[in-house]
Design a protein around this motif. Structure first.
Motif, PDB file in Angstrom:
ATOM      1  N   ASN A 188      15.507  32.171  24.413  1.00 50.57           N
ATOM      2  CA  ASN A 188      15.172  33.558  24.633  1.00 50.57           C
ATOM      3  C   ASN A 188      13.773  33.688  25.219  1.00 50.57           C
ATOM      4  O   ASN A 188      12.922  32.848  25.032  1.00 50.57           O
ATOM      5  N   TYR A 189      13.511  34.795  25.881  1.00 56.64           N
ATOM      6  CA  TYR A 189      12.324  34.840  26.716  1.00 56.64           C
ATOM      7  C   TYR A 189      11.605  36.151  26.598  1.00 56.64           C
ATOM      8  O   TYR A 189      12.178  37.179  26.253  1.00 56.64           O
ATOM      9  N   HIS A 227      13.037  31.599  19.997  1.00 59.98           N
ATOM     10  CA  HIS A 227      12.795  30.526  20.958  1.00 59.98           C
ATOM     11  C   HIS A 227      13.038  29.189  20.278  1.00 59.98           C
ATOM     12  O   HIS A 227      12.887  29.063  19.058  1.00 59.98           O
ATOM     13  N   ASP A 265      14.083  26.519  25.047  1.00 59.42           N
ATOM     14  CA  ASP A 265      15.025  27.604  25.345  1.00 59.42           C
ATOM     15  C   ASP A 265      16.130  27.127  26.282  1.00 59.42           C
ATOM     16  O   ASP A 265      16.452  27.778  27.286  1.00 59.42           O
ATOM     17  N   GLU A 298      12.793  26.401  15.582  1.00 56.74           N
ATOM     18  CA  GLU A 298      13.084  27.741  16.089  1.00 56.74           C
ATOM     19  C   GLU A 298      11.951  28.659  15.658  1.00 56.74           C
ATOM     20  O   GLU A 298      11.469  28.579  14.529  1.00 56.74           O
ATOM     21  N   ASP A 300       9.546  35.295  17.580  1.00 62.74           N
ATOM     22  CA  ASP A 300       8.238  35.841  17.932  1.00 62.74           C
ATOM     23  C   ASP A 300       8.049  37.286  17.460  1.00 62.74           C
ATOM     24  O   ASP A 300       6.970  37.856  17.623  1.00 62.74           O
ATOM     25  N   VAL A 359       6.291  28.158  25.435  1.00 60.60           N
ATOM     26  CA  VAL A 359       6.799  29.484  25.810  1.00 60.60           C
ATOM     27  C   VAL A 359       5.741  30.263  26.586  1.00 60.60           C
ATOM     28  O   VAL A 359       6.039  30.944  27.566  1.00 60.60           O
ATOM     29  N   ARG A 389       6.529  31.034  30.540  1.00 59.41           N
ATOM     30  CA  ARG A 389       7.218  32.310  30.368  1.00 59.41           C
ATOM     31  C   ARG A 389       7.739  32.896  31.671  1.00 59.41           C
ATOM     32  O   ARG A 389       8.800  33.525  31.695  1.00 59.41           O
ATOM     33  N   LEU A 411      10.946  30.996  32.159  1.00 59.26           N
ATOM     34  CA  LEU A 411      11.922  31.161  31.094  1.00 59.26           C
ATOM     35  C   LEU A 411      12.451  32.582  30.987  1.00 59.26           C
ATOM     36  O   LEU A 411      13.572  32.797  30.534  1.00 59.26           O
ATOM     37  N   GLN A 412      11.653  33.585  31.398  1.00 61.38           N
ATOM     38  CA  GLN A 412      12.058  34.974  31.214  1.00 61.38           C
ATOM     39  C   GLN A 412      12.851  35.517  32.406  1.00 61.38           C
ATOM     40  O   GLN A 412      13.277  36.666  32.387  1.00 61.38           O
TER      41      GLN A 412
END
Length: 340
Positions: A2-3, A18, A43, A116, A119, A187, A191, A194-195
């Protein structure tokens, strides 16, 4: 998987969890396969790889390369972990062969471990699980600091490992502190990659006029997506078979959902449509069941389908051969660094 990062620019809801996962595989008596293979993912994106042939760790994403350029000791740390894990895994295989009275190969020892991080809540979870010759073998319970053995063959190893108190405490500290620290940094550094959100190309495919119609989406990212058939605007399940989400060689994804049209009358085709939904994207992709848009084997069109390229490329190209069955059976075991 997840992002976050563009949360302040776009009013969409991203999942807050994440993952940092490590996949380690040691083999004995497997011709043409490295004795040890290791890989790291953030991720679900591969960020690092090592094996017993190259004898070092290598970054697999540009942002990870930049991170290492700014901190060369980070790569050295991973390379040392790779080499050290190789020796530990080989010793573990030798011990298992002796305890289980196994002489003939091949033998495959796997570990999936990691952490895991949510956030939003700050919750941290750690994982450390082993498989042997394609079967679940041991899993670490971080609350009790004991190993659980799903099969009788693993009980003796469980008792031996339960007695290694220093090792268990080391695991606990790693999963509570070190692994989440690494994950948060990755992350942050990655980001923008990843996002990202990439919408797919969606097509209707059919082998023969009497075959099922497959609605196929490829090139989407991330893998948090839904795809289904509906009739008159309502989702249907009868006569529908959904496939798994697969990874393309460019690290996007593909999936299909099939519709059995044997009972669908010709004048009722347009009552059916295929719907693709991608997490974080407001608009669905909808294709109405229509013969004029179906791609068939007898009139092959130019379909922009990204090939799976042997499955997943990189470390997965190798690991998929020996760990995919175990991973499926283990309900998506989640993994951290070479601890445990």
């Amino acid at each position: 998987m997840n992002y976050f990062g563009l949360l302040f620019l776009f009013p969409v809801a991203y999942s807050a969890k994440h993952y940092l996962r490590y996949f380690l595989t040691a083999t004995y008596g497997v011709p043409g396969f490295p004795e040890f293979v290791g890989a790291a993912t953030v991720d679900e994106v591969q960020v690092g790889y090592c094996d017993s042939n190259i004898k070092t760790a290598k970054p697999k994403q540009d942002w990870m390369r930049k991170l290492i350029e700014g901190d060369p000791k980070h790569l050295e740390w991973y390379s040392q972990k790779c080499l050290g894990s190789q020796h530990v895994f080989r010793a573990n295989i030798d011990g298992l062969k002796q305890r289980l009275n196994l002489t003939k190969g091949p033998h495959i020892l796997q570990r999936m471990n990691g952490c895991e991080w949510d956030d939003e809540t700050g919750e941290i979870k750690g994982f450390n699980q082993y498989g042997y010759n394609g079967e679940d073998f041991l899993a670490l319970d971080l609350k009790t600091l004991t190993w659980t053995a799903p099969k009788s063959q693993a009980v003796l190893t469980k008792l031996l490992w339960d007695a290694e108190k220093a090792r268990l405490e080391h695991n606990k500290n790693y999963y509570i502190y070190k692994c989440p620290e690494l994950l948060k940094n990755y992350v942050h550094q990655g980001r923008s990659f990843l996002q990202r959100r990439e919408s797919p190309s969606v097509s209707l495919l059919q082998k023969m006029s009497s075959s099922v119609v497959s609605c196929h989406a490829t090139g989407f990212y991330p893998d948090r997506a839904e795809m289904f058939w509906r009739k008159d605007g309502e989702e249907i399940h009868e006569g529908v078979e959904k496939g798994e989400i697969l990874l393309n060689n460019d690290w996007t994804f593909q999936m299909s959902v099939e519709l059995n049209i044997s009972s669908v009358q010709p004048d009722g085709w347009r009552r059916y449509d295929c719907v693709f939904q991608l997490s974080g994207v407001r608009d669905d992709i909808i294709i109405t069941l229509d013969k004029s848009v179906i791609h068939t084997n007898w009139d092959p069109p130019e379909i922009p389908v990204v090939p799976v390229a042997g499955g997943v490329g990189g470390f997965l190209l190798i690991l998929v051969v020996v760990i995919i069955l175990w991973m499926k059976k283990s309900n998506g075991f989640q993994l951290a660094d070479g601890e445990g």
